[in-house]
Design a protein around this motif. Structure first.
Motif, short mmCIF file in Angstrom:
data_model
loop_
_atom_site.label_atom_id
_atom_site.label_comp_id
_atom_site.label_asym_id
_atom_site.label_seq_id
_atom_site.Cartn_x
_atom_site.Cartn_y
_atom_site.Cartn_z
N THR A 1 40.83 25.18 51.24
CA THR A 1 42.24 24.84 51.11
C THR A 1 42.95 25.64 50.04
O THR A 1 44.04 25.28 49.62
CB THR A 1 42.42 23.34 50.79
N SER A 2 42.37 26.72 49.55
CA SER A 2 43.02 27.51 48.52
C SER A 2 44.30 28.13 49.05
O SER A 2 44.42 28.44 50.23
CB SER A 2 42.08 28.60 47.99
N SER B 1 33.30 23.39 48.80
CA SER B 1 33.62 24.12 50.03
C SER B 1 34.98 23.69 50.57
O SER B 1 35.74 24.51 51.10
CB SER B 1 32.54 23.92 51.09
N ASP B 2 35.31 22.42 50.43
CA ASP B 2 36.65 21.95 50.84
C ASP B 2 37.74 22.57 49.96
O ASP B 2 38.81 22.92 50.45
CB ASP B 2 36.74 20.43 50.79
#
Length: 128
Positions: free
Chosen positions: A35-36, A30-31
């Motif tokens: 941050t994509s 999920s992080d």
């Protein structure tokens, strides 16, 4: 020799191993999704088009003027440097030999060929 490692072995046994939490993988993923990168990187050349134009004009001017300068005649010989009080013409004894002139022209032509080849190769590598 074994004695120095006994202390380290004891410390490692006391510390034990640490287990990750149950949702460790889910939290990491999920992080990563959060941050994509949404923006694409805009290409900005190191040398602007105006600078390339100025360098090209100077190079072409030099290449055109070199053949017209015969041995023993130099454009800067005729320039008047009297506005610099007491400074003589630093190019007074300068001679541009034909071998030097042909060498400069040949190197300039090779430079232009090399630039075009390298540009094509870079465009091929980084084209999406």
């Amino acid at each position: 020799m074994e004695e120095q490692y006994k202390d380290i072995k004891r410390l490692v046994k006391e510390a034990g191993t640490e287990d990750p939490s149950v949702d460790f993988l889910r939290n990491v993923m999920s992080d990563i999704r959060a941050t994509s990168v949404d923006k694409s990187v805009a290409y900005q050349p190191l040398i602007s088009k105006k600078a390339w134009l100025v360098m090209g004009v100077l190079l072409i001017g030099l290449l055109i003027s070199l053949p017209f300068l015969s041995e023993g005649t130099w454009i800067l010989d005729n320039m008047d440097f009297s506005f610099f009080n007491g400074v003589e013409n630093p190019f007074a004894g300068f001679k541009l030999y034909s071998a030097t002139m042909y060498g400069i022209i040949f190197l300039a032509i090779l430079f232009m060929v090399q630039i075009t080849v390298i540009k094509r190769r870079i465009d091929k590598i980084y084209s999406a």
